[in-house]
Design a protein around this motif. Structure first.
Motif, short mmCIF file in Angstrom:
data_model
loop_
_atom_site.label_atom_id
_atom_site.label_comp_id
_atom_site.label_asym_id
_atom_site.label_seq_id
_atom_site.Cartn_x
_atom_site.Cartn_y
_atom_site.Cartn_z
N GLN A 9 4.01 12.43 25.57
CA GLN A 9 2.91 11.49 25.81
C GLN A 9 1.66 12.20 26.30
O GLN A 9 0.53 11.79 25.99
N VAL A 10 1.81 13.27 27.06
CA VAL A 10 0.66 14.08 27.46
C VAL A 10 0.01 14.70 26.23
O VAL A 10 -1.22 14.68 26.07
N LEU A 11 0.82 15.24 25.34
CA LEU A 11 0.29 15.87 24.13
C LEU A 11 -0.40 14.85 23.23
O LEU A 11 -1.46 15.12 22.65
N LEU A 12 0.16 13.66 23.12
CA LEU A 12 -0.47 12.61 22.31
C LEU A 12 -1.80 12.19 22.93
O LEU A 12 -2.77 11.95 22.21
N LEU A 24 -8.69 7.48 28.58
CA LEU A 24 -8.05 8.70 28.13
C LEU A 24 -7.76 9.64 29.29
O LEU A 24 -6.69 10.25 29.37
N GLN A 25 -8.73 9.77 30.22
CA GLN A 25 -8.52 10.65 31.37
C GLN A 25 -7.42 10.10 32.27
O GLN A 25 -6.56 10.85 32.74
N LYS A 26 -7.41 8.79 32.49
CA LYS A 26 -6.37 8.19 33.33
C LYS A 26 -5.01 8.27 32.65
O LYS A 26 -3.98 8.45 33.32
N ARG A 27 -4.98 8.13 31.35
CA ARG A 27 -3.72 8.24 30.60
C ARG A 27 -3.06 9.60 30.84
O ARG A 27 -1.86 9.69 31.09
N VAL A 28 -3.86 10.65 30.80
CA VAL A 28 -3.34 11.99 31.04
C VAL A 28 -2.86 12.13 32.48
O VAL A 28 -1.78 12.66 32.74
N LEU A 29 -3.65 11.63 33.44
CA LEU A 29 -3.25 11.71 34.84
C LEU A 29 -1.95 10.94 35.09
O LEU A 29 -1.09 11.38 35.84
N THR A 38 -3.47 18.59 37.82
CA THR A 38 -4.73 19.32 37.83
C THR A 38 -5.01 20.01 36.50
O THR A 38 -6.08 19.84 35.91
N LEU A 39 -4.05 20.80 36.01
CA LEU A 39 -4.26 21.50 34.75
C LEU A 39 -4.35 20.51 33.59
O LEU A 39 -5.18 20.67 32.68
N ALA A 40 -3.51 19.48 33.60
CA ALA A 40 -3.55 18.49 32.52
C ALA A 40 -4.91 17.79 32.49
O ALA A 40 -5.47 17.54 31.42
N SER A 41 -5.44 17.47 33.67
CA SER A 41 -6.75 16.82 33.74
C SER A 41 -7.83 17.73 33.17
O SER A 41 -8.68 17.30 32.38
N GLY A 89 8.75 10.40 28.82
CA GLY A 89 7.36 10.82 28.91
C GLY A 89 6.62 10.27 30.09
O GLY A 89 5.47 10.60 30.32
N ARG A 90 7.27 9.39 30.90
CA ARG A 90 6.56 8.82 32.04
C ARG A 90 7.12 9.30 33.37
O ARG A 90 6.60 8.97 34.42
N THR A 91 8.19 10.04 33.35
CA THR A 91 8.75 10.58 34.57
C THR A 91 8.63 12.09 34.54
O THR A 91 9.09 12.73 33.61
N VAL A 92 8.01 12.63 35.54
CA VAL A 92 7.83 14.08 35.60
C VAL A 92 8.39 14.58 36.91
O VAL A 92 8.59 13.83 37.86
N VAL A 93 8.63 15.86 36.97
CA VAL A 93 9.20 16.45 38.18
C VAL A 93 8.09 16.94 39.08
O VAL A 93 7.19 17.64 38.66
#
Length: 402
Positions: A200-203, A309-314, A322-325, A385-389
């Protein structure tokens, strides 16, 4: 909203001015250096690629110091690059100055978006991000038109000298208003990189590349398009850029407001509308009134995609944002570079100054399809894609819901 957001908006204003002012001055710069319009478009492409490179590089360096200090260092880099652009004796050095300035862009907005989101309650985060990006959009109402006007009458070098001065104001604003915080504990680059395994981050990044690329396909060559196709005089470019900027401000604020309510629906509306308007711009660009209306709508619909789009990535990279943003800011500019290059190709191929609008419509339509795909995958497997460590190594691993 905290006063610190004003400081971030001031920095964004300076960065937005230098990013977009080149479009209004492209004919003047091309004539001064004796290059073609498509070749001068490399100043847009080069800047955008510099953002793509600078976003991860500067963000990685920023894990070693506090976010406030990193924002100040980035503004210093911005000042240096614009000063070099103003003094450049050759096109190559002008391009180098643009790239130096661009290295600050992605990390400033990426780190700034994280800071903005952390300053407010979760239900207000898209609005806070939008407020920071208001500096970028207001630059298109004030900074870019005034910079274009100054460049046309006093020379484009004066414009870039003034832009460097805006960087000084941005640096002072960050120093005075952004609260000092300790260096983020437990932040490791490998954990930040790990979020890119999330589909989901990549999309979301791909949506950013294609969606905002659609905007830049049209507006990169807006000055020659409005002069040669719509029949506007050189002096009219300034107020046309104001219309574009007003559309951007309105779209950004509306995008931030409605993304907090229904993020994906906001993306469907903005990307779908952008696709239609860009396709129609191929026709409407031939008439002064319809060209002006279309330009305003492109600005509004294009920037309505920015907060969601920015909030979707966050949201999707909640444990290591931080890096994803920053990479999403790089994705915006990768789209800019791709669109400017493709637009230059179709113009150089003899298809006319309106041909980039078709390129933009295809890019925006592709982003809409990706948004539909992302939502479908999320409905099929809501947890994927919605749960991260969480990345902090000094406490037990825990899951974070976006």
């Amino acid at each position: 909203m905290p006063l610190a957001l004003l400081a971030l908006a001031v920095g964004a204003f300076g960065i937005g001015t230098t990013e977009f002012v080149i479009m209004g001055l492209l004919p003047e710069v091309a004539e001064d250096f004796g290059v073609s319009i498509p070749s001068a478009g490399l100043l847009v492409t080069g800047y955008a690629l510099g953002v793509v490179i600078g976003a991860p590089l500067m963000t990685a360096l920023g894990t070693k110091i506090s976010r406030k200090r990193m924002l100040m260092l980035l503004m210093g880099l911005f000042i240096a690059g614009n000063t070099l652009s103003a003094l450049a004796p050759s096109f190559e050095l002008m391009l180098a100055g643009r790239i130096v300035a661009s290295l600050a862009h992605g990390a400033f907005f990426g780190i700034g978006a994280v800071v903005a989101a952390e300053l407010v309650a979760p239900e207000k985060r898209a609005g806070a991000i939008a407020l920071m990006f208001t500096g970028l959009t207001v630059a298109n109402v004030l900074g870019v038109p005034l910079g274009t006007l100054v460049g046309q009458h006093a020379g484009w070098r004066v414009t870039f000298g003034l832009v460097a001065g805006l960087g000084v104001l941005g640096l002072a604003g960050v120093a005075a208003l952004v609260p000092e915080t300790a260096r983020p504990e437990g932040v490791r680059l490998r954990h930040e990189i790990a979020v890119f395994r999330n589909v989901q981050v990549l999309l979301a990044l791909a949506m950013t590349v294609l969606g905002f690329g659609g905007v830049f396909a049209a507006i990169t060559y807006i000055a020659p398009m409005m002069r040669e196709t719509a029949g506007y005089a050189d002096s009219s470019v300034t107020w046309l850029l104001i219309l574009l900027g007003l559309g951007m401000v309105a779209g950004n604020l509306l995008g931030g407001r409605f993304a907090d309510r229904a993020l994906m629906r906001m993306l469907y509306v903005s990307l779908g509308g952008l696709t239609v308007v860009l396709a129609l711009f191929t026709v409407t660009a031939h008439h002064k009134v319809t060209a002006a209306v279309s330009l305003t709508l492109i600005g509004a619909l294009g920037f309505a995609t920015v907060p969601p789009l920015q909030k979707r990535v966050l949201d999707q990279a909640a444990g290591a944002p931080t890096l994803a943003s920053a990479m999403n800011i790089g994705a915006f500019n990768l789209g800019n570079a791709l669109a400017a290059w493709l637009g230059g190709l179709v113009i150089a191929g003899g298809l006319g100054y309106t041909a980039p609008n078709w390129v933009g419509a295809l890019l925006a339509g592709s982003a809409l399809l990706l948004a539909v795909l992302a939502a479908a995958l999320e409905r099929r497997s809501p947890a994927a894609g919605r749960t991260v460590v969480r990345s902090a190594p000094d406490r037990p691993t825990e899951s974070v819901r976006a």
